[in-house]
Design an enzyme around this catalytic site. Structure first.
Site, PDB file in Angstrom:
ATOM      1  N   GLU A 174       0.815  -1.230   0.000  1.00 35.43           N
ATOM      2  CA  GLU A 174       0.000   0.000   0.000  1.00 35.43           C
ATOM      3  C   GLU A 174       0.842   1.272   0.000  1.00 35.43           C
ATOM      4  OE1 GLU A 174      -2.853  -0.467   3.182  1.00 35.43           O
ATOM      5  OE2 GLU A 174      -3.484  -2.435   2.459  1.00 35.43           O
ATOM      6  N   ASN A 215       2.140  -4.771  -3.398  1.00 31.95           N
ATOM      7  CA  ASN A 215       0.785  -5.244  -3.111  1.00 31.95           C
ATOM      8  C   ASN A 215      -0.078  -4.057  -2.702  1.00 31.95           C
ATOM      9  OD1 ASN A 215      -0.910  -7.660  -2.525  1.00 31.95           O
ATOM     10  ND2 ASN A 215      -0.817  -6.981  -0.390  1.00 31.95           N
ATOM     11  N   HIS A 251     -10.016  -6.283  -2.368  1.00 34.68           N
ATOM     12  CA  HIS A 251     -11.065  -6.012  -1.366  1.00 34.68           C
ATOM     13  C   HIS A 251     -12.196  -5.266  -2.072  1.00 34.68           C
ATOM     14  CE1 HIS A 251      -8.765  -7.533   1.943  1.00 34.68           C
ATOM     15  NE2 HIS A 251      -7.756  -6.725   1.684  1.00 34.68           N
ATOM     16  N   GLU A 280      -5.749 -10.867  -1.465  1.00 37.38           N
ATOM     17  CA  GLU A 280      -6.577 -10.668  -0.257  1.00 37.38           C
ATOM     18  C   GLU A 280      -8.053 -10.588  -0.635  1.00 37.38           C
ATOM     19  OE1 GLU A 280      -5.222  -7.344   2.120  1.00 37.38           O
ATOM     20  OE2 GLU A 280      -3.122  -7.780   1.747  1.00 37.38           O
ATOM     21  N   ASP A 282     -11.839 -10.484  -1.084  1.00 41.56           N
ATOM     22  CA  ASP A 282     -13.138 -10.643  -0.413  1.00 41.56           C
ATOM     23  C   ASP A 282     -14.106  -9.658  -1.062  1.00 41.56           C
ATOM     24  OD1 ASP A 282     -12.252  -8.278   0.934  1.00 41.56           O
ATOM     25  OD2 ASP A 282     -11.811  -9.358   2.776  1.00 41.56           O
TER      26      ASP A 282
HETATM   27  O1  G3I Z   1      -3.248  -7.827  18.842  1.00 44.13           O
HETATM   28  C1  G3I Z   1      -4.231  -6.964  19.417  1.00 44.13           C
HETATM   29  C2  G3I Z   1      -4.737  -7.507  20.707  1.00 44.13           C
HETATM   30  O2  G3I Z   1      -3.681  -7.573  21.632  1.00 44.13           O
HETATM   31  C3  G3I Z   1      -5.884  -6.621  21.208  1.00 44.13           C
HETATM   32  O3  G3I Z   1      -6.424  -7.177  22.350  1.00 44.13           O
HETATM   33  C4  G3I Z   1      -6.970  -6.482  20.143  1.00 44.13           C
HETATM   34  C5  G3I Z   1      -8.076  -5.517  20.587  1.00 44.13           C
HETATM   35  O4  G3I Z   1      -8.680  -4.900  19.486  1.00 44.13           O
HETATM   36  O5  G3I Z   1      -6.389  -5.987  18.962  1.00 44.13           O
HETATM   37  C6  G3I Z   1      -5.376  -6.821  18.436  1.00 44.13           C
HETATM   38  O6  G3I Z   1      -4.893  -6.230  17.274  1.00 44.13           O
HETATM   39  C7  G3I Z   1      -5.722  -6.305  16.135  1.00 44.13           C
HETATM   40  C8  G3I Z   1      -4.951  -7.038  15.033  1.00 44.13           C
HETATM   41  O7  G3I Z   1      -5.690  -7.005  13.838  1.00 44.13           O
HETATM   42  C9  G3I Z   1      -4.659  -8.495  15.403  1.00 44.13           C
HETATM   43  O8  G3I Z   1      -5.843  -9.242  15.492  1.00 44.13           O
HETATM   44  C10 G3I Z   1      -6.046  -4.887  15.671  1.00 44.13           C
HETATM   45  O9  G3I Z   1      -6.881  -4.250  16.642  1.00 44.13           O
HETATM   46  C11 G3I Z   1      -6.732  -4.907  14.344  1.00 44.13           C
HETATM   47  O10 G3I Z   1      -6.839  -3.575  13.856  1.00 44.13           O
HETATM   48  C12 G3I Z   1      -5.891  -5.706  13.360  1.00 44.13           C
HETATM   49  O11 G3I Z   1      -6.609  -5.716  12.133  1.00 44.13           O
HETATM   50  C13 G3I Z   1      -5.879  -6.202  11.012  1.00 44.13           C
HETATM   51  C14 G3I Z   1      -5.717  -5.094   9.982  1.00 44.13           C
HETATM   52  O12 G3I Z   1      -5.060  -5.616   8.845  1.00 44.13           O
HETATM   53  C15 G3I Z   1      -4.925  -3.914  10.508  1.00 44.13           C
HETATM   54  O13 G3I Z   1      -4.962  -2.887   9.590  1.00 44.13           O
HETATM   55  C16 G3I Z   1      -6.656  -7.358  10.411  1.00 44.13           C
HETATM   56  O14 G3I Z   1      -6.717  -8.442  11.335  1.00 44.13           O
HETATM   57  C17 G3I Z   1      -5.993  -7.803   9.118  1.00 44.13           C
HETATM   58  O15 G3I Z   1      -6.807  -8.766   8.488  1.00 44.13           O
HETATM   59  C18 G3I Z   1      -5.825  -6.603   8.209  1.00 44.13           C
HETATM   60  O16 G3I Z   1      -5.213  -7.002   7.026  1.00 44.13           O
HETATM   61  C19 G3I Z   1      -4.998  -5.999   6.047  1.00 44.13           C
HETATM   62  C20 G3I Z   1      -3.772  -6.397   5.263  1.00 44.13           C
HETATM   63  O17 G3I Z   1      -2.668  -6.587   6.125  1.00 44.13           O
HETATM   64  C21 G3I Z   1      -3.418  -5.352   4.200  1.00 44.13           C
HETATM   65  N1  G3I Z   1      -4.562  -5.091   3.334  1.00 44.13           N
HETATM   66  C22 G3I Z   1      -5.795  -4.765   4.030  1.00 44.13           C
HETATM   67  C23 G3I Z   1      -6.162  -5.858   5.041  1.00 44.13           C
HETATM   68  C24 G3I Z   1      -7.491  -5.588   5.687  1.00 44.13           C
HETATM   69  O18 G3I Z   1      -7.457  -4.427   6.449  1.00 44.13           O
END
Ligand code: G3I
Length: 366
Positions: A174, A215, A251, A280, A282
């Site tokens: 990105e 990507n 996405h 990715e 969906d």
């Molecule tokens: O690890 C913490 C945890 O300790 C805490 O308790 C919890 C409370 O909210 O949050 C956890 O972190 C989360 C993390 O995922 C791990 O599960 C974050 O809040 C959450 O924002 C994060 O979201 C991820 C997101 O990227 C971040 O921008 C998604 O799971 C993940 O699927 C998503 O993936 C991205 C790709 O990397 C890039 N392209 C877009 C895609 C979708 O956003």
């Protein structure tokens, strides 16, 4: 990416009758793959999405976030149906280098181990992104030389750790804005646009064999953002910077329409001499889902799959999680979801059948 005999889960799920049938077919010298008609007639175990994709030399994968591995029903199906996986979070910078120079590969290794036990390959995601960076990095003040050295050290350590364990890396994720200008992330602001070529070169030095990708999202069709990547990759190629692939995140959202020119877009990158992949995928919708929306979603999944199969260098498709049970979407887009080919109960949705049909049709043509 054929699953190996080492794969306990995939072999375990094959029935004894299925194995005997396959052995007989081999003895008789028959093609291993059942025909679409035989499959439709229910005479064979239905091939998985990955097995169908393999018929035209592609893979079909799904991302996984580590906590989902504890959902054994979910993990079992992930291991059976898909040939590759991508860790959704645990190879990102905040996870792998939480303190400067202190590396933690626990989460990423867990995904590697799961994949190995299930005969799957792994896409590495991601070495450099503006999001999910550790606080020590974003809160620090760095000179250009310092940040170059931090970036080189990070890439070198992570890529070396996963050498031979991942088949591709999203090296830079990105890095463009919607209008095709460079995103002003910490690396751009401190180092300038040359950080992209640097990152690719350092990744190549750390693993000469892994495929190196850029990507992004909203680059699936023709437009200003994908034009910018086209120009960048053309320039990187001209400068002999190692770049092997372009990842289209995919996405998509029903309310915004299917992007125009997906196949043409894939083809123009392929013509530059790089692989392309949906990394990715969906397709979300405004909830509640209804039969009309699910039918439109299925149509889109089929079209995206067919577009990939029509382009020789489109090497595979990864969905960003495979079921509505675990998806990043409802947490980010309020009132939206139902984006994956399996529902919350891990049952097939119309999208699943549409992907299968497209994979079967593509294999016949190929
Ligand atoms: O690890 C913490 C945890 O300790 C805490 O308790 C919890 C409370 O909210 O949050 C956890 O972190 C989360 C993390 O995922 C791990 O599960 C974050 O809040 C959450 O924002 C994060 O979201 C991820 C997101 O990227 C971040 O921008 C998604 O799971 C993940 O699927 C998503 O993936 C991205 C790709 O990397 C890039 N392209 C877009 C895609 C979708 O956003």
């Amino acid at each position: 990416m054929r699953k190996t005999a080492r794969s306990p889960r995939s072999t375990r799920t094959r029935t004894a009758a299925g194995a005997a049938l396959a052995a007989t077919a081999l003895l008789l010298g028959l093609a291993a793959a059942p025909s679409a008609q035989a499959e439709a007639d229910g005479k064979h175990r239905a091939a998985t999405l990955d097995e169908l994709a393999q018929r035209s030399g592609r893979y079909f994968g799904s991302a996984v976030d580590n906590p989902e591995l504890a959902d054994t029903e979910y993990a079992d199906l992930l291991g059976r149906e898909f040939g590759t996986t991508t860790p959704g979070n645990t190879m990102k910078w905040e996870a792998t280098e939480p303190q400067r120079g202190v590396f933690d590969f626990t989460g990423g290794d867990e995904v590697i181990d799961f994949a190995r036990a299930n005969g799957m390959k792994v896409r590495g995601h991601t070495l450099l992104w503006h999001n999910q960076l550790p606080g020590w990095l974003t809160e620090g003040t760095w000179t250009k030389d310092e940040l170059r050295s931090i970036l080189k050290n990070h890439i070198t350590h992570v890529v070396k750790h996963y050498r031979g364990k991942v088949f591709a890396w999203d090296v830079a994720n990105e890095i463009m804005n919607e209008d095709g200008t460079y995103r002003e992330n910490i690396f751009y602001k401190t180092i300038g646009p040359g950080y992209i070529a640097d990152a690719l070169r350092w990744a190549r030095a750390a693993d000469p064999k892994v495929k190196l990708y850029l990507n992004d999202y909203n680059v699936d069709g023709l437009g200003a953002k994908s034009d910018a990547y086209y120009a960048l990759i053309k320039q990187l190629k001209a400068d002999r910077v190692p770049i092997d692939g372009f990842g289209l995140q995919g996405h998509l959202a029903l309310q915004y329409g299917l992007p125009a020119g997906i196949k043409e877009n894939l083809q123009r990158f392929a013509d530059l001499g790089v692989d392309v992949a949906f990394t990715e995928l969906d397709i979300r919708m405004q909830l509640p889902a209804d039969p009309a929306k699910l039918a439109e979603q299925a149509d889109w999944y089929g079209k995206v799959t067919s577009a990939c199969l029509e382009v020789k260098r489109c090497v595979g498709i990864t969905v960003w999680g495979y079921s509505d049970r675990h998806s990043w979407i409802p947490g980010v887009f309020e009132g939206e979801g139902a984006a994956l080919p399996f529902d919350e109960n891990l049952q097939h949705k119309p999208a699943y059948d549409a992907i299968r049909a497209a994979l079967i049709a593509g294999a016949k043509k190929g």
